[in-house]
Design an enzyme around this catalytic site. Structure first.
Site, PDB file in Angstrom:
ATOM      1  N   SER A 201     -20.457 -46.992   9.928  1.00 21.56           N
ATOM      2  CA  SER A 201     -19.063 -47.277  10.258  1.00 21.56           C
ATOM      3  C   SER A 201     -18.227 -46.963   9.011  1.00 21.56           C
ATOM      4  O   SER A 201     -18.425 -45.927   8.361  1.00 21.56           O
ATOM      5  CB  SER A 201     -18.946 -48.737  10.704  1.00 21.56           C
ATOM      6  OG  SER A 201     -17.618 -49.079  10.991  1.00 21.56           O
TER       7      SER A 201
ATOM      8  N   TYR B 284      -8.962 -42.406  12.772  1.00 22.85           N
ATOM      9  CA  TYR B 284     -10.260 -42.504  12.076  1.00 22.85           C
ATOM     10  C   TYR B 284     -10.714 -43.965  11.997  1.00 22.85           C
ATOM     11  O   TYR B 284     -11.823 -44.312  12.417  1.00 22.85           O
ATOM     12  CB  TYR B 284     -10.132 -41.900  10.671  1.00 22.85           C
ATOM     13  CG  TYR B 284     -11.383 -42.033   9.844  1.00 22.85           C
ATOM     14  CD1 TYR B 284     -12.415 -41.098   9.958  1.00 22.85           C
ATOM     15  CD2 TYR B 284     -11.557 -43.102   8.965  1.00 22.85           C
ATOM     16  CE1 TYR B 284     -13.576 -41.223   9.213  1.00 22.85           C
ATOM     17  CE2 TYR B 284     -12.718 -43.241   8.225  1.00 22.85           C
ATOM     18  CZ  TYR B 284     -13.725 -42.295   8.344  1.00 22.85           C
ATOM     19  OH  TYR B 284     -14.876 -42.437   7.616  1.00 22.85           O
TER      20      TYR B 284
HETATM   21  P1  NAI Z   1     -20.257 -35.300   5.310  1.00 23.14           P
HETATM   22  O1  NAI Z   1     -19.180 -34.369   5.734  1.00 23.14           O
HETATM   23  O2  NAI Z   1     -20.940 -35.055   4.014  1.00 23.14           O
HETATM   24  O3  NAI Z   1     -21.363 -35.431   6.452  1.00 23.14           O
HETATM   25  C1  NAI Z   1     -21.002 -35.535   7.805  1.00 23.14           C
HETATM   26  C2  NAI Z   1     -21.995 -34.744   8.621  1.00 23.14           C
HETATM   27  O4  NAI Z   1     -21.599 -34.817   9.992  1.00 23.14           O
HETATM   28  C3  NAI Z   1     -22.019 -33.251   8.230  1.00 23.14           C
HETATM   29  O5  NAI Z   1     -23.350 -32.812   7.991  1.00 23.14           O
HETATM   30  C4  NAI Z   1     -21.420 -32.570   9.438  1.00 23.14           C
HETATM   31  O6  NAI Z   1     -21.917 -31.260   9.678  1.00 23.14           O
HETATM   32  C5  NAI Z   1     -21.787 -33.545  10.559  1.00 23.14           C
HETATM   33  N1  NAI Z   1     -20.937 -33.321  11.732  1.00 23.14           N
HETATM   34  C6  NAI Z   1     -19.586 -33.214  11.742  1.00 23.14           C
HETATM   35  N2  NAI Z   1     -19.162 -32.892  12.971  1.00 23.14           N
HETATM   36  C7  NAI Z   1     -20.268 -32.816  13.752  1.00 23.14           C
HETATM   37  C8  NAI Z   1     -20.470 -32.498  15.126  1.00 23.14           C
HETATM   38  N3  NAI Z   1     -19.456 -32.157  15.936  1.00 23.14           N
HETATM   39  N4  NAI Z   1     -21.743 -32.523  15.607  1.00 23.14           N
HETATM   40  C9  NAI Z   1     -22.778 -32.809  14.777  1.00 23.14           C
HETATM   41  N5  NAI Z   1     -22.636 -33.090  13.479  1.00 23.14           N
HETATM   42  C10 NAI Z   1     -21.403 -33.093  12.962  1.00 23.14           C
HETATM   43  O7  NAI Z   1     -19.581 -36.755   5.315  1.00 23.14           O
HETATM   44  P2  NAI Z   1     -20.102 -38.174   4.819  1.00 23.14           P
HETATM   45  O8  NAI Z   1     -19.108 -38.650   3.845  1.00 23.14           O
HETATM   46  O9  NAI Z   1     -21.523 -38.143   4.483  1.00 23.14           O
HETATM   47  O10 NAI Z   1     -19.876 -39.026   6.136  1.00 23.14           O
HETATM   48  C11 NAI Z   1     -20.941 -39.584   6.878  1.00 23.14           C
HETATM   49  C12 NAI Z   1     -20.405 -40.751   7.666  1.00 23.14           C
HETATM   50  O11 NAI Z   1     -19.947 -41.745   6.752  1.00 23.14           O
HETATM   51  C13 NAI Z   1     -19.220 -40.393   8.556  1.00 23.14           C
HETATM   52  O12 NAI Z   1     -19.364 -41.031   9.793  1.00 23.14           O
HETATM   53  C14 NAI Z   1     -18.040 -40.960   7.794  1.00 23.14           C
HETATM   54  O13 NAI Z   1     -16.986 -41.312   8.650  1.00 23.14           O
HETATM   55  C15 NAI Z   1     -18.664 -42.185   7.154  1.00 23.14           C
HETATM   56  N6  NAI Z   1     -17.949 -42.684   5.997  1.00 23.14           N
HETATM   57  C16 NAI Z   1     -17.800 -41.917   4.880  1.00 23.14           C
HETATM   58  C17 NAI Z   1     -17.105 -42.404   3.788  1.00 23.14           C
HETATM   59  C18 NAI Z   1     -16.924 -41.601   2.551  1.00 23.14           C
HETATM   60  O14 NAI Z   1     -16.140 -42.033   1.673  1.00 23.14           O
HETATM   61  N7  NAI Z   1     -17.595 -40.469   2.389  1.00 23.14           N
HETATM   62  C19 NAI Z   1     -16.497 -43.749   3.808  1.00 23.14           C
HETATM   63  C20 NAI Z   1     -16.711 -44.467   5.037  1.00 23.14           C
HETATM   64  C21 NAI Z   1     -17.411 -43.945   6.082  1.00 23.14           C
END
Ligand code: NAI
Length: 253
Positions: free
Chosen positions: A112, A149
């Site tokens: 989340s 978001y």
């Molecule tokens: P990231 O961009 O490094 O990883 C996200 C992954 O989701 C990527 O590998 C991407 O290809 C995949 N993805 C995106 N759209 C997709 C789709 N349509 N179908 C399949 N895969 C898809 O981002 P991160 O930061 O690792 O984020 C991971 C989770 O953590 C997300 O849900 C984000 O909302 C959550 N999050 C991240 C924070 C941050 O500061 N980085 C803070 C709070 C939550």
């Protein structure tokens, strides 16, 4: 040792969780739109159906757990995409794998966000929790990116809490982490955004422990919550955010 499925496992937090679980001797299968064991687009019902079928096919009776980390940030400029990937790409997958999760008494970890409690459009949350996809996307189109978001993250967390007891009765333990600002390709894109960059830098400077989160911080929490040592933790949202939620909402539990 078992097989864990990790959506969003190609990058950032999902990749760190997959690497952590692999280092502990587990087998991991990534589901992602790119560079994954199962390549699937979780932004459409068809893509989600294909992903569920492929996961069942590849894991059979060996599914120890599911981690849902696939997501897109508030900066993408497409509020329907945020809605589809972050909310439906999470809950449709858990629901679609429900039977397999129950048969394996598996653990689920939802990624989340510590933005989940932020104010948003309550009608948007209702549409999400009622699985009204078209209505949710319509409402999202009239909103700013950030409340869309944070709204998807609030709805994911509330969906978890609504399903916790029924899932637990079948042996499925569901928990969530609420990452704070974590350095990944997603957050760096927001940090580099000419409109959002300055306020994000101030936001990072205000994190109580004095540093941004790292993907490994999330992987350590995930490893604990998915494992046996957390067998009595169920329906919990663990903020992994350097104290930011406590700072911003000191009197809320
Ligand atoms: P990231 O961009 O490094 O990883 C996200 C992954 O989701 C990527 O590998 C991407 O290809 C995949 N993805 C995106 N759209 C997709 C789709 N349509 N179908 C399949 N895969 C898809 O981002 P991160 O930061 O690792 O984020 C991971 C989770 O953590 C997300 O849900 C984000 O909302 C959550 N999050 C991240 C924070 C941050 O500061 N980085 C803070 C709070 C939550």
């Amino acid at each position: 040792m078992g097989t864990y499925v990790i959506t969003g496992g190609a990058s950032g937090i999902g990749l760190a969780i997959a690497e952590q679980l692999t280092s502990e001797g587990h087998h991991c299968l990534s589901v992602d739109i790119q560079q994954a064991d199962i390549v699937a687009d979780l932004s459409s019902p068809e893509g989600r159906t294909d992903a569920i079928a492929a996961i069942k096919d590849k894991t059979g009776e060996k599914l120890a757990g599911l981690v849902t980390s696939a997501g897109v940030g508030s900066h993408v400029g497409n509020n329907a995409l945020i809605t589809e990937v972050n909310y439906f790409g999470t809950v449709d997958l858990v629901a679609g794998l429900h039977d397999t999760l129950a048969a394996n008494k598996a653990a689920v970890l939802l990624v989340s966000s510590n933005s989940a409690p932020m104010p948003t459009n309550p009608d948007f949350i209702t549409a999400l929790l009622d699985s009204e996809r078209e209505r949710a996307c319509e409402l999202a189109a009239g909103m700013e990116g950030h409340p869309v978001y944070s709204g998807t993250k609030q709805a994911v967390t509330r969906w978890m809490r609504r399903h916790t007891a029924a899932y637990a009765a079948e042996g499925i333990r569901v928990n969530a982490i609420g990452p704070g600002y974590t350095r990944t390709p997603l957050s760096l894109a927001v940090e580099d955004d000419p409109k959002l960059g300055d306020s994000i830098k101030q936001f990072i400077a205000s994190i109580p422990v004095g540093r941004p989160g790292l993907p490994q911080d999330m992987a350590d929490a995930a490893s604990f919550l998915l494992g046996e040592r957390a067998s009595f933790i169920c329906g919990a949202m663990l903020y992994v955010d350097g104290g930011h939620d406590a700072m911003m909402r000191p009197d809320a539990l």
